[in-house]
Design a protein around this motif. Structure first.
Motif, PDB file in Angstrom:
ATOM      1  N   GLU A  49      40.240  42.519  50.402  1.00 53.22           N
ATOM      2  CA  GLU A  49      40.632  42.698  51.804  1.00 53.22           C
ATOM      3  C   GLU A  49      41.104  41.384  52.414  1.00 53.22           C
ATOM      4  OE1 GLU A  49      41.002  45.374  53.446  1.00 53.22           O
ATOM      5  OE2 GLU A  49      40.191  46.750  51.960  1.00 53.22           O
ATOM      6  N   ALA A  50      40.514  40.268  51.969  1.00 57.73           N
ATOM      7  CA  ALA A  50      40.878  38.961  52.523  1.00 57.73           C
ATOM      8  C   ALA A  50      42.127  38.375  51.862  1.00 57.73           C
ATOM      9  CB  ALA A  50      39.710  37.990  52.353  1.00 57.73           C
ATOM     10  N   GLY A  51      42.702  39.092  50.880  1.00 58.16           N
ATOM     11  CA  GLY A  51      43.907  38.593  50.225  1.00 58.16           C
ATOM     12  C   GLY A  51      43.633  37.468  49.250  1.00 58.16           C
ATOM     13  N   GLU A  52      42.453  37.478  48.612  1.00 58.51           N
ATOM     14  CA  GLU A  52      42.113  36.461  47.616  1.00 58.51           C
ATOM     15  C   GLU A  52      41.865  37.142  46.276  1.00 58.51           C
ATOM     16  OE1 GLU A  52      39.703  33.023  49.043  1.00 58.51           O
ATOM     17  OE2 GLU A  52      39.143  34.420  50.651  1.00 58.51           O
ATOM     18  N   PRO A  53      42.951  37.588  45.593  1.00 61.02           N
ATOM     19  CA  PRO A  53      42.782  38.371  44.360  1.00 61.02           C
ATOM     20  C   PRO A  53      42.116  37.608  43.230  1.00 61.02           C
ATOM     21  CG  PRO A  53      45.092  37.749  44.681  1.00 61.02           C
ATOM     22  CD  PRO A  53      44.376  37.404  45.943  1.00 61.02           C
ATOM     23  N   GLY A  54      42.297  36.311  43.149  1.00 60.54           N
ATOM     24  CA  GLY A  54      41.674  35.540  42.075  1.00 60.54           C
ATOM     25  C   GLY A  54      40.159  35.597  42.148  1.00 60.54           C
ATOM     26  N   LYS A  55      39.632  35.446  43.355  1.00 56.79           N
ATOM     27  CA  LYS A  55      38.173  35.504  43.531  1.00 56.79           C
ATOM     28  C   LYS A  55      37.673  36.928  43.313  1.00 56.79           C
ATOM     29  CE  LYS A  55      37.967  31.548  46.673  1.00 56.79           C
ATOM     30  NZ  LYS A  55      37.630  31.082  48.050  1.00 56.79           N
ATOM     31  N   ALA A  56      38.470  37.915  43.756  1.00 57.34           N
ATOM     32  CA  ALA A  56      38.077  39.309  43.541  1.00 57.34           C
ATOM     33  C   ALA A  56      37.980  39.610  42.047  1.00 57.34           C
ATOM     34  CB  ALA A  56      39.086  40.241  44.210  1.00 57.34           C
ATOM     35  N   LEU A  57      38.917  39.086  41.273  1.00 56.83           N
ATOM     36  CA  LEU A  57      38.926  39.290  39.828  1.00 56.83           C
ATOM     37  C   LEU A  57      37.624  38.790  39.205  1.00 56.83           C
ATOM     38  CD1 LEU A  57      40.687  40.093  37.328  1.00 56.83           C
ATOM     39  CD2 LEU A  57      41.402  37.712  37.248  1.00 56.83           C
ATOM     40  N   ILE A  58      37.193  37.624  39.626  1.00 54.38           N
ATOM     41  CA  ILE A  58      35.953  37.044  39.082  1.00 54.38           C
ATOM     42  C   ILE A  58      34.760  37.938  39.421  1.00 54.38           C
ATOM     43  CG2 ILE A  58      34.361  35.100  39.278  1.00 54.38           C
ATOM     44  CD1 ILE A  58      36.850  33.318  39.755  1.00 54.38           C
ATOM     45  N   GLU A  59      34.691  38.420  40.668  1.00 56.03           N
ATOM     46  CA  GLU A  59      33.538  39.226  41.087  1.00 56.03           C
ATOM     47  C   GLU A  59      33.491  40.563  40.341  1.00 56.03           C
ATOM     48  OE1 GLU A  59      31.079  38.302  42.851  1.00 56.03           O
ATOM     49  OE2 GLU A  59      31.857  36.394  43.560  1.00 56.03           O
ATOM     50  N   PHE A  60      34.637  41.255  40.236  1.00 55.24           N
ATOM     51  CA  PHE A  60      34.657  42.523  39.508  1.00 55.24           C
ATOM     52  C   PHE A  60      34.279  42.318  38.043  1.00 55.24           C
ATOM     53  CE2 PHE A  60      38.002  44.163  42.693  1.00 55.24           C
ATOM     54  CZ  PHE A  60      37.022  44.725  43.502  1.00 55.24           C
ATOM     55  N   THR A  61      34.764  41.231  37.462  1.00 55.65           N
ATOM     56  CA  THR A  61      34.464  40.935  36.048  1.00 55.65           C
ATOM     57  C   THR A  61      32.974  40.673  35.864  1.00 55.65           C
ATOM     58  OG1 THR A  61      36.676  40.028  35.728  1.00 55.65           O
ATOM     59  CG2 THR A  61      35.008  39.435  34.093  1.00 55.65           C
ATOM     60  N   ASN A  62      32.381  39.947  36.797  1.00 53.24           N
ATOM     61  CA  ASN A  62      30.935  39.682  36.710  1.00 53.24           C
ATOM     62  C   ASN A  62      30.132  40.981  36.773  1.00 53.24           C
ATOM     63  OD1 ASN A  62      31.181  36.942  36.432  1.00 53.24           O
ATOM     64  ND2 ASN A  62      31.079  36.525  38.641  1.00 53.24           N
ATOM     65  N   ALA A  63      30.596  41.915  37.603  1.00 51.45           N
ATOM     66  CA  ALA A  63      29.897  43.201  37.699  1.00 51.45           C
ATOM     67  C   ALA A  63      29.933  43.943  36.365  1.00 51.45           C
ATOM     68  CB  ALA A  63      30.527  44.051  38.800  1.00 51.45           C
ATOM     69  N   ILE A  64      31.079  43.911  35.692  1.00 50.85           N
ATOM     70  CA  ILE A  64      31.217  44.610  34.411  1.00 50.85           C
ATOM     71  C   ILE A  64      30.409  43.910  33.318  1.00 50.85           C
ATOM     72  CG2 ILE A  64      32.895  45.121  32.578  1.00 50.85           C
ATOM     73  CD1 ILE A  64      34.875  45.811  34.764  1.00 50.85           C
ATOM     74  N   ARG A  65      30.286  42.611  33.405  1.00 55.06           N
ATOM     75  CA  ARG A  65      29.473  41.905  32.414  1.00 55.06           C
ATOM     76  C   ARG A  65      28.018  42.346  32.477  1.00 55.06           C
ATOM     77  NH1 ARG A  65      32.206  35.983  33.364  1.00 55.06           N
ATOM     78  NH2 ARG A  65      33.953  36.260  31.903  1.00 55.06           N
ATOM     79  N   ILE A  66      27.576  42.677  33.677  1.00 58.23           N
ATOM     80  CA  ILE A  66      26.206  43.162  33.826  1.00 58.23           C
ATOM     81  C   ILE A  66      26.095  44.601  33.318  1.00 58.23           C
ATOM     82  CG2 ILE A  66      24.409  43.732  35.523  1.00 58.23           C
ATOM     83  CD1 ILE A  66      25.520  41.376  37.212  1.00 58.23           C
TER      84      ILE A  66
END
Length: 828
Positions: A49-66
């Motif tokens: 929503e804030a227009g920061e796709p790079g940071k969003a990518l990291i967060e979604f990836t961390n969720a999948i790692r769990i």
């Protein structure tokens, strides 16, 4: 034609608040690991929503790692990759979502579109059909299926599907693009334009859709509506003032006018330069434009203004300083450029700008030692500097240290793995080592890295032809032509390859394409000569001699060039019609008595007819007309040599070299004559000079290595012979294999020498030296009978008049074998 694809979408959230809340509700009362994955997922949504796709990518990836089964995070990643223009990365995540949600229509539609973009026809069809199974009247699904039908040639189905989708939703962009592409395929550009302009995107109150607008421009170009193209570009540029590419397109449009509007083009280029991601480099494009349109003075003035604008120092100013040094070199002011670069080096020190100045100075300096020193300075500052490693590799190859070059190039490629120029250098280094297989591998990588661009493709195809892999070479050229269909050099190379294969129909197809290209004046890479010569070669190959001669005569009468005359004469000679060849040349000389090309051809015809005196007279006449011409000197020298007049042959070459001292052909011929005359050291000296000037000339390399190995015995000379000969290892030519095998023998690799020489010697049955080499190699591994047989054969060839300066060595070797055998018998 290929269907225009949708332009990249701007990043936006594809996840609704309701969907997010629903997903979170399902995760109530989770343990700490699940709480962390939910936290990562929530953070990812916020970053989207804030227009920061790079940071969003990291967060979604961390969720999948769990939890790799956490579908909301897969959905987030899939849609994020789609929005950021990474369709390949989106597929895996969207497939997981589709498998978990059998009734999810949007995910199936998105998957079908992603796979369509990736040209995965079967996969796209699977998901498009699945979407239509859920909603048979879905406009997006119908548009996707129509696009797939068009791509596989089902034109009627594509047209019907696109029409139905547009009935349901006039804003269905993909369906409209399919309808437009079908009309263009049917050669109905006006109907295609009507379809585009009927889109809601072109209504007065709608934002212009850039995808459809760009397709509209393409259609207007097909309709040759120049003013319409300009207006459309301007409208689109006004709607998207931040798009530098549109400004560049407008600049090109202004320059295509009659006359070109250079001032308007310059204004657009300047505007584009301020919009780009790298404005400094873009400003240099303005400088280049000024040089081409207004001259060097204007370009240099612009560079001086840019230096002042940048404050006279710093990285940007240094970039302009280096460009100004290049401009000074182009103007012949080398000393001024050197002073400028030295000052820049002193000012910038050991930083990147200083190193860039060092490398540029290394390129322009004529002092080989200083060039090497500058490169080493850069590598001391930055051991992974790609340009410096490439330059050191080039220097290593010049010094015949191909192994060192290979090490540097491999290091450089670690930093720039898709650099086609580095891969070509590495291929050349492997060739120097005699490893054609590795050279071919690197050229294949260069083709892939350059996306089948013409230069790397042509070089790879040429090597494949040398290796006898004709089918593979043709495939490489065809792949390149798919992306560069108007490249004449590619087309000519394909025609020549098909001539080699005797594919006469294939040659006709290519020559037709070349003729069409020439007629339109749209060739991207001119070259290859008149297309009639290719067509004539195909006709002659089919045995249609009369048609060939008629075509070449017409071409000669129309153009009257030296190339056309030579082609006609060679065709006459190939048809054994010496009289017609002579008659044609005499007519040409009657019209132009001093035509050097005609005189040289006439001398060739006379020599072929056994008229040596007449040929000599013609060549001397040519030299009277053009005493500085190299070709008549070489031809006359060859003629005299064939008559046994060796001293006169060398005198003619000396005269030619007095007029043209740097001509490599004259010096090469002189080296050959000196070798035949027994002046070996003088021949070696000439070959050394030729080799230094063109170390990639494999014939010069062979002759130099051969003389060094056959006529010198000191260790340094033999090591040099082995180094130079190493590149001959992969050659199929018997003389080159003989040279390489002999250097192996001299360096003590006797068994390997035998394996090479026993293949090359039988292919040189009248060459005494080749038989001698094999005989000596056999002797070295104790094969006495075979050694005696080969050495005897060498002496027999010599007795019959064959050239054999090693005769006394062969006789001595035979005597040694006989003595050893007698000693063995007496001891027995």
């Amino acid at each position: 034609m290929t269907m225009p694809m949708k332009t990249r979408r701007r990043a936006r959230s594809r996840l609704s608040a309701a969907a997010a809340l629903g997903a979170l509700a399902l995760l109530a009362a989770c343990d700490s690991a699940e709480e962390r994955k939910v936290s990562h997922y929530e953070n990812g949504l916020e970053f989207v929503e804030a227009g920061e796709p790079g940071k969003a990518l990291i967060e979604f990836t961390n969720a999948i790692r769990i939890d790799d089964a956490f579908i909301p995070a897969h959905e987030g990643l899939g849609r994020l990759h789609m929005d950021e223009g990474r369709p390949g990365a989106a597929v895996r995540h969207l497939v997981r979502v589709a498998e978990a949600r059998p009734e999810d229509l949007d995910t199936r539609l998105d998957l079908a579109r992603v796979l369509l973009d990736l040209r995965n026809i079967d996969g796209a069809r699977t998901y498009a059909d699945a979407a239509l199974a859920l909603d048979a009247e879905n406009p997006r699904g119908l548009g996707l299926r129509a696009a797939l039908d068009l791509m596989i040639g089902e034109v009627e189905a594509a047209r019907a599907g696109a029409a139905r989708a547009l009935e349901l939703d006039p804003a269905a962009e993909l369906a409209r693009l399919v309808a437009v592409a079908e009309r263009l395929r049917a050669d109905e550009p006006q109907e295609a334009l009507t379809l585009i302009e009927a889109a809601p995107a072109f209504s007065d109150d709608a934002e212009v859709d850039s995808g459809l607008a760009l397709v509209r421009i393409h259609v207007l170009e097909q309709l040759e509506d120049r003013e319409g193209v300009g207006a459309a570009l301007q409208t689109l540029a006004d709607a998207r003032p931040e798009d530098a590419g549109l400004r560049l397109a407008l600049a090109r449009w202004h320059m295509q006018g009659d006359p070109p509007d250079a001032a308007a083009a310059e204004a657009e280029l300047r505007a584009a330069a301020e919009l780009g991601e790298n404005p400094a480099q873009a400003r240099l494009q303005v400088v280049d434009f000024l040089r081409r349109t207004q001259g060097d003075a204007a370009a240099r003035a612009e560079l001086e203004a840019l230096i002042a604008r940048a404050g006279g120092e710093g990285e940007e100013a240094s970039l302009y300083e280096r460009a100004l040094a290049v401009a000074e070199i182009r103007a012949g002011e080398r000393d001024a450029a050197v002073v400028r670069l030295e000052a820049l080096m002193a000012r910038e020190g050991d930083g990147e700008a200083g190193d860039a100045a060092r490398l540029l100075l290394a390129r322009v300096t004529e002092d080989a030692d200083r060039r090497a020193g500058l490169v080493e300075e850069v590598l001391e500052n930055d051991s992974a500097n790609v340009e410096a490693l490439a330059m050191r590799a080039e220097l290593s190859m010049l010094a015949d240290r191909a192994g060192d070059a290979i090490l540097d190039l491999r290091t450089a490629l670690e930093g720039s793995p898709n650099n086609a120029a580095l891969l070509e250098l590495l291929a050349r280094a492997h060739e120097r080592e005699g490893d054609d297989a590795l050279a071919a591998e690197q050229r294949a990588r260069a083709v892939q890295a350059s996306e089948a661009s013409p230069g790397p493709s042509l070089r790879y195809a040429e090597q494949l032809v040398r290796l006898g892999r004709i089918d593979s070479a043709e495939a490489v050229l065809l792949d390149s032509l798919r992306a560069s269909s108007e490249n004449r050099r590619l087309l000519v190379a394909l025609a020549e390859l098909r001539l080699r294969r005797q594919d006469w129909d294939g040659v006709r197809q290519v020559t037709a394409a070349i003729e069409a290209l020439d007629a339109r004046g749209e060739s991207v890479a001119p070259g290859g000569g008149p297309v009639e010569l290719l067509r004539a070669a195909a006709l002659f190959g089919e045995g249609r001699v009369d048609e060939t001669l008629d075509m070449l005569r017409a071409s000669w009468e129309e153009r009257g060039g030296a190339g056309e005359l030579e082609a006609l004469i060679r065709a006459y000679l190939a048809a054994n019609d010496v009289g017609a060849a002579r008659e044609t040349l005499e007519a040409a000389l009657a019209a132009s008595p001093n035509d050097l090309a005609a005189l040289a051809l006439l001398a060739e015809v006379q020599a072929r007819a056994g008229e040596a005196s007449a040929a000599e007279e013609t060549l001397r006449r040519a030299l009277e007309q053009a005493p500085q011409a190299a070709v008549p000197h070489r031809m006359l020298s060859e003629l005299l040599n064939a008559q046994g007049r060796l001293d006169e042959s060398i005198e003619v070459l000396e005269a030619g070299l007095e007029a043209r001292p740097d001509d490599p052909g004259l010096r090469f011929d002189k080296a050959l004559r000196l070798e035949l005359n027994g002046e070996i050291e003088a021949a070696i000296a000439l070959y050394e000079r030729l080799y230094d000037e063109d170390p990639d000339n494999i014939v010069v390399a062979n002759n130099l290595a051969s003389l060094l190995s056959d006529h010198r015995t000191d260790e340094a000379s033999l090591e040099r012979a082995a180094t130079v000969a190493r590149r001959l290892r992969g050659s199929p030519l018997a003389p080159f294999q003989d040279t390489y095998g002999w250097t192996l023998y001299l360096t003590g690799e006797h068994a390997q020498a035998v394996s090479i020489l026993r293949d090359s010697a039988p292919r040189l049955p009248n060459n005494a030296i080749a038989q001698y080499h094999l005989g000596m190699a056999y002797a070295a591994i104790g094969q006495t009978d075979l050694a005696r047989e080969q050495l005897t054969r060498a002496l027999e060839i010599s007795d019959a008049g064959g050239f054999f300066p090693q005769r006394s060595a062969a006789e001595e070797a035979l005597a040694g074998l006989d003595a050893a055998e007698e000693a063995a018998e007496s001891n027995g």
